[in-house]
Design a protein around this motif. Sequence first.
Motif, PDB file in Angstrom:
ATOM      1  N   ALA A  40      39.210  40.987  41.988  1.00 57.46           N
ATOM      2  CA  ALA A  40      40.461  40.465  42.557  1.00 57.46           C
ATOM      3  C   ALA A  40      41.250  39.736  41.473  1.00 57.46           C
ATOM      4  N   SER A  41      41.590  40.469  40.424  1.00 61.65           N
ATOM      5  CA  SER A  41      42.399  39.895  39.343  1.00 61.65           C
ATOM      6  C   SER A  41      43.866  39.973  39.748  1.00 61.65           C
ATOM      7  N   SER A  42      44.721  39.270  39.021  1.00 54.52           N
ATOM      8  CA  SER A  42      46.140  39.325  39.387  1.00 54.52           C
ATOM      9  C   SER A  42      46.681  40.737  39.204  1.00 54.52           C
ATOM     10  N   VAL A  43      46.164  41.465  38.212  1.00 54.40           N
ATOM     11  CA  VAL A  43      46.624  42.838  37.989  1.00 54.40           C
ATOM     12  C   VAL A  43      46.174  43.737  39.141  1.00 54.40           C
ATOM     13  N   ALA A  44      44.894  43.645  39.507  1.00 53.64           N
ATOM     14  CA  ALA A  44      44.378  44.523  40.571  1.00 53.64           C
ATOM     15  C   ALA A  44      44.992  44.183  41.926  1.00 53.64           C
ATOM     16  N   LYS A  45      45.277  42.896  42.153  1.00 55.85           N
ATOM     17  CA  LYS A  45      45.923  42.525  43.421  1.00 55.85           C
ATOM     18  C   LYS A  45      47.294  43.167  43.527  1.00 55.85           C
ATOM     19  N   ASP A  46      47.870  43.459  42.376  1.00 50.11           N
ATOM     20  CA  ASP A  46      49.196  44.062  42.345  1.00 50.11           C
ATOM     21  C   ASP A  46      49.121  45.581  42.537  1.00 50.11           C
ATOM     22  N   TYR A  47      48.156  46.226  41.850  1.00 53.29           N
ATOM     23  CA  TYR A  47      48.191  47.696  41.880  1.00 53.29           C
ATOM     24  C   TYR A  47      47.303  48.320  42.958  1.00 53.29           C
ATOM     25  N   LEU A  48      46.198  47.649  43.333  1.00 51.69           N
ATOM     26  CA  LEU A  48      45.269  48.339  44.234  1.00 51.69           C
ATOM     27  C   LEU A  48      45.860  48.622  45.623  1.00 51.69           C
ATOM     28  N   PRO A  49      46.670  47.721  46.194  1.00 56.71           N
ATOM     29  CA  PRO A  49      47.312  48.081  47.470  1.00 56.71           C
ATOM     30  C   PRO A  49      48.188  49.332  47.343  1.00 56.71           C
ATOM     31  N   ARG A  50      48.781  49.534  46.154  1.00 53.93           N
ATOM     32  CA  ARG A  50      49.592  50.745  45.946  1.00 53.93           C
ATOM     33  C   ARG A  50      48.702  51.984  45.942  1.00 53.93           C
ATOM     34  N   VAL A  51      47.521  51.840  45.322  1.00 53.81           N
ATOM     35  CA  VAL A  51      46.572  52.957  45.313  1.00 53.81           C
ATOM     36  C   VAL A  51      46.167  53.270  46.752  1.00 53.81           C
ATOM     37  N   ALA A  52      45.861  52.215  47.516  1.00 51.05           N
ATOM     38  CA  ALA A  52      45.449  52.405  48.913  1.00 51.05           C
ATOM     39  C   ALA A  52      46.542  53.114  49.698  1.00 51.05           C
ATOM     40  N   GLU A  53      47.771  52.691  49.480  1.00 48.89           N
ATOM     41  CA  GLU A  53      48.903  53.290  50.191  1.00 48.89           C
ATOM     42  C   GLU A  53      49.035  54.771  49.825  1.00 48.89           C
TER      43      GLU A  53
END
Length: 448
Positions: free
Chosen positions: A219-232
């Motif tokens: 749960a890094s600031s980078v992953a919090k930003d991109y992972l929801p986009r991957v999920a979407e």
Amino acid sequence: MLLLAVGVAAVLAILVTRGSNDSESSEPSNENTTNEAETVTKTTKEETPKTEVKADPVAEAPAEEVATEAPAEEAANEAPAEETADEAPAEETADETASDEAPTKAPQPEAAVTTTGLNGDDLGPNVVALLEVSGDHLGGAARATLAAAVQLAKATDVELHVCCLGSATQSAKEACVEGVTAVHTITNDAFNEPVAELYTAAALTALQATQASIVVAPASSVAKDYLPRVAETLGAGMISEAIAVDGPKTFKRALWAGSAIATVEAHSERLALTIQPTAFDPVKPGDGSTSAIEFEVPATKTRFIEFAGTVSERPSLGDAEVVVAGGRGCGVSGGESEFDFGPVENLADSLGGAIGASRAVVDAGWVPNDWQIGQTGKTVAPKLYIACGISGAIQHVAGMKGSKTIVAINKDPEAPIFQVADYGLVGDLHQLCPELIEKISNEGLKVG
Ligand SMILES: Cc1cc2nc3c(=O)[nH]c(=O)nc-3n(C[C@H](O)[C@H](O)[C@H](O)COP(=O)(O)OP(=O)(O)OC[C@H]3O[C@@H](n4cnc5c(N)ncnc54)[C@H](O)[C@@H]3O)c2cc1C
């Protein structure tokens, strides 16, 4: 154990005897930042495990869902504030309007490609752990993520692949640990610029290359930003900041600053998961060979301009074995300044530690924002945490309760911080910190 004493002997004893595990950390914790539309949430108070809370406002109205209806970036892209200002400054527009000429319409920027064009079709069943890496060694957060991913792959009974992303990925070999099928790298200087679209494209590339449909990241600031986009993009369920893997689709998350634990279950085949690194014991670094995945850097709608980080000689809060944190008790009256953080800084330096702070002093402007520890700050789990003049509000404790040994210095013997402290010193920090420093220096003590 809570030992209240006016003296320093007990604290000094633990400085040389306690703590042996690695320290871990994570980036600041955003509240309600993820889309959990694909999950069901059962909330249970820790003390009364069978009590169910029916309404979970986080799951009912996730911030990310609202954001996806009108993404800030897209809105900005249609009429970027800066560019509009450059091309049609407010003053000019006012002049033109005054002269009855039609205002000039700002030219629209060209549409940019957002991903590599992958949409997640034909993915396999595997798990892939995505790690942001730099330097020669994997950090504690990356190794904790590996620990969680190994558990998840075992529970799911599929292959576990690891993909390290960065401009220098030589540390990837340390991800070759038991339970990992293969370690891959995507190496590109572009990763120095933390643009979510770039990481999203890399994640999709990694998912396809590893035949994975389950993706895990810290749960890094980078992953919090991109992972929801991957999920979407994948139509995957998204579970954020898991603190335990209970099964292939079932996880635990901390709610309300850790005062309740939610059990959440994904109902989708595909899954995106961030984990809270301080909740998992990092795996020991391994050694082995890695393979590179080809990646074409996409054009992005957003561009990176500047990273304004704090430069410090001290260890970062995330990596430090010792953290000394100060709160409103650092305030002074009658002097030129309304506060004196010197005792906290000197104590941290005497132990080679990092400095943290409560939100009260960050909000007061006494110290930089990135020193804040707690629910809306950083989560730390050092070997030794010394809280100076901090009352122990639940929101602060949420960010440091995973520390191996907690020492509290507070002049109020009833301060709640003593409830979570292993050792307590009751007294004025302006007097006790210098005493501690003197002992540490005279006796050559250090945390081992
Ligand atoms: C949504 C939300 C999120 C929040 N997130 C965070 C967060 O991430 N992190 C965080 O820290 N807070 C957070 N807070 C704020 C939190 O509730 C507390 O207000 C804050 O932690 C208090 O900071 P403090 O302990 O420094 O100050 P206080 O609560 O004022 O405590 C000061 C302490 O210093 C002691 N003291 C005073 N003088 C001395 C002295 N000379 N020597 C020794 N002791 C002394 C006092 O006895 C007292 O216990 C959040 C609050 C909300 C509502």
